[in-house]
Design an enzyme around this catalytic site. Structure first.
Site, PDB file in Angstrom:
ATOM      1  CB  SER A 100      64.634  -5.572  14.759  1.00  0.00           C
ATOM      2  OG  SER A 100      64.344  -4.190  14.825  1.00  0.00           O
ATOM      3  CE  LYS A 139      60.508  -4.409  14.881  1.00  0.00           C
ATOM      4  NZ  LYS A 139      61.294  -3.487  15.727  1.00  0.00           N
TER       5      LYS A 139
END
Length: 203
Positions: free
Chosen positions: A127, A164
């Site tokens: 990701s 993230k």
């Protein structure tokens, strides 16, 4: 070491190699070098790297991607520090609680700017690949419970740690992946466990 009789562009590339490697803990890709020194041709960068290698300033392993070593940095004294590898993260428990620590990992101290309050998480998944963070990497995290927009953080979401990019906007927190195939995570609140300060990758 000073580069003599080099073009400005070659000096820029060499300085960028040192700065990037010290900051990230691994060398930049050829495309990242192109962007940093405003060159469109990867072959031009390869030519500069070849000349730097002939001068003995860098060493490259042609069989491995990003396997570039800066001789000046390699010759520096490498003091090692132990950083705990956190195997799991549990809500309400200190991140470095004994039961959370899976192992200890030694890295040269010059891979990080300091050795205070650091821990390592193993990266799982793709990701964050567009930020140069790959599956299997060891993410070096500085413990912090606050973040600034744009920071890459470890956040605790439903008892699971995720890496993230952090943004706080319109009363919500957006945890943005660096992969166009993934959707952002939007939450009202979350626990920030730390900020990414480096990546360690074994070749």
């Amino acid at each position: 070491m000073i580069i003599k009789e080099n073009s400005d562009k070659q000096t820029q590339i060499y300085n960028f190699l040192i700065e990037f490697t010290k900051s990230k803990g691994y060398p930049p890709s050829v495309r990242e070098i192109c962007q940093a020194v405003s060159l469109k041709s990867t072959s031009t960068v390869h030519g500069h790297l070849k000349r730097l290698e002939k001068k003995g300033l860098i060493y490259r392993d042609p069989t491995k991607p990003r396997a570039l070593e800066i001789v000046e940095l390699s010759n520096e004294e490498k003091e090692l520090i132990d950083i705990p590898i956190v195997g799991k993260v549990t809500a309400g428990m200190p991140i470095l609680a004994t039961e959370n620590i899976e192992d200890m990992f030694q890295i040269p101290i010059n891979y990080v700017k300091h050795n205070n309050d650091l821990f390592i998480l193993k990266v799982t998944g793709d990701s964050m690949i567009e930020a140069g963070i790959l599956d299997g990497d060891l993410a070096i995290i500085e413990q912090k419970n606050i973040a600034t927009n744009g920071d890459i953080v470890v956040a605790l979401i439903e008892n699971e740690a995720t890496i993230k990019r952090f943004f706080k906007e319109n009363g919500f927190i957006r945890l943005q992946p660096e992969n166009k195939n993934y959707e952002p995570i939007i939450v009202e609140d979350c626990s920030i466990l730390g900020k990414l300060v480096g990546i360690y990758r074994a070749y």
